[in-house]
Design an enzyme around this catalytic site. Structure first.
Site: not given
Ligand SMILES: NC(=O)c1ccc[n+]([C@@H]2O[C@H](COP(=O)([O-])OP(=O)(O)OC[C@H]3O[C@@H](n4cnc5c(N)ncnc54)[C@H](OP(=O)(O)O)[C@@H]3O)[C@@H](O)[C@H]2O)c1
Length: 265
Positions: A50, A77, A128, A142, A146
């Site tokens: 975490d 990430n 980001s 949020y 970023k």
């Molecule tokens: N999806 C989009 O549209 C998008 C666009 C731009 C940027 N992003 C960025 O991409 C990154 C990955 O997101 P994703 O889209 O792949 O979403 P996701 O499937 O929800 O993955 C997020 C990951 O972060 C983990 N996490 C959250 N809080 C945490 C903590 N305190 N310690 C360790 N792990 C933690 C979650 O773990 P749990 O499984 O335990 O919850 C999950 O593994 C994020 O930084 C997000 O801001 C996403």
């Protein structure tokens, strides 16, 4: 064989990166809050992390180094999002999102950097978003995390210039993952003035069909990890590239009007 350490590896972009890097023969440290291995091969080491817990950061890095030796690439990430007006988030919620998306990233980077500096090599990749450059209303806090990631990474890029440590920012747009269903927190304070727009925004996000596959973003991350250039920023995909280009070329007054018109629909 090179080693990458990935946070938030349980789903979405993090998981797609575990799949991609391990399939290319890398050693992969798949760090996640609730460790589970969906059947990854032996070059993947799943461990608990975490990013908001300092002790877990130092334990995870130590275990990763015991398992694979040096960490060549750190992929920050892990993260989550907010949906709601600025005034609808409690102080606890504000702290929580910065602790995860910003301070967790900095603390883990600080844990890994001294050894990278000693070896004079390594890559730090911070995930980001296009919202690190383009503010999306009703997700302002949020976006602010970023923007902070952008600025911290740019500062690191300067601070480490003259070394062989490369700092990279990957900026995805709307990506298919658990992000919009599970990793999106609503404000604790319900304010009727905003509720209708928040509901509309949630519905738009959950029914959006044009999201980029997480695997495409993983490819952008692979390029950032391996291209040996000093380049700082990598759009997550073509749509993100276009949005970031629009932000760069349009004057504020026009760009804000475009975003506002979409927001008020
Ligand atoms: N999806 C989009 O549209 C998008 C666009 C731009 C940027 N992003 C960025 O991409 C990154 C990955 O997101 P994703 O889209 O792949 O979403 P996701 O499937 O929800 O993955 C997020 C990951 O972060 C983990 N996490 C959250 N809080 C945490 C903590 N305190 N310690 C360790 N792990 C933690 C979650 O773990 P749990 O499984 O335990 O919850 C999950 O593994 C994020 O930084 C997000 O801001 C996403």
């Amino acid at each position: 064989m090179k080693t990458i350490f990935i946070t938030g590896a349980s789903s979405g972009i993090g998981k797609a990166c575990v799949d991609l890097f391990s399939s290319k023969g890398w050693n992969v440290v798949a760090a996640m809050r609730n460790p589970k291995n969906p059947g990854w091969p032996d070059n993947v080491f799943v461990l608990k992390l975490d990013v908001t817990i300092r002790k877990e950061i130092s334990d995870a890095v130590r275990k990763a180094e015991e398992k694979f030796g040096n960490i060549d690439v750190l992929l920050n990430n892990a993260g989550f999002g907010h949906v709601g007006a600025i005034e609808s988030f409690s102080e606890k919620q504000m702290h929580e999102i910065f602790r995860t998306n910003v301070f967790g990233l900095v603390n883990l980077t600080n844990e890994v950097l001294p050894k990278m500096r000693k070896r004079n090599r390594g890559v730090i990749i911070n995930v980001s978003s296009v919202v690190g450059k383009i503010t999306s209303p009703l997700s302002g806090l949020y976006c602010a995390t970023k923007y902070a990631v952008e600025s911290i990474s740019e500062s690191l890029w300067h601070e480490l210039s003259g070394t062989n440590i490369r700092v990279k920012l990957v900026e995805p747009g709307f990506t298919k993952s658990n992000f919009h269903s599970k990793s999106m927190v609503r404000g604790d304070v319900k304010i009727p003035f905003y509720e209708g727009r928040i509901e509309k925004k949630m519905q738009r996000m959950l029914s959006f069909t044009g999201a980029t596959p997480a695997e495409d973003v993983a490819e952008a991350i692979f390029s950032a990890a391996t291209d040996a250039s000093k380049r700082l920023r990598y759009p997550g995909d073509k749509k993100a590239k276009f949005q970031l280009w629009m932000r760069k070329v349009l004057p504020d007054c026009i760009f804000l009007r475009i975003i506002n018109r979409r927001f008020r629909r």
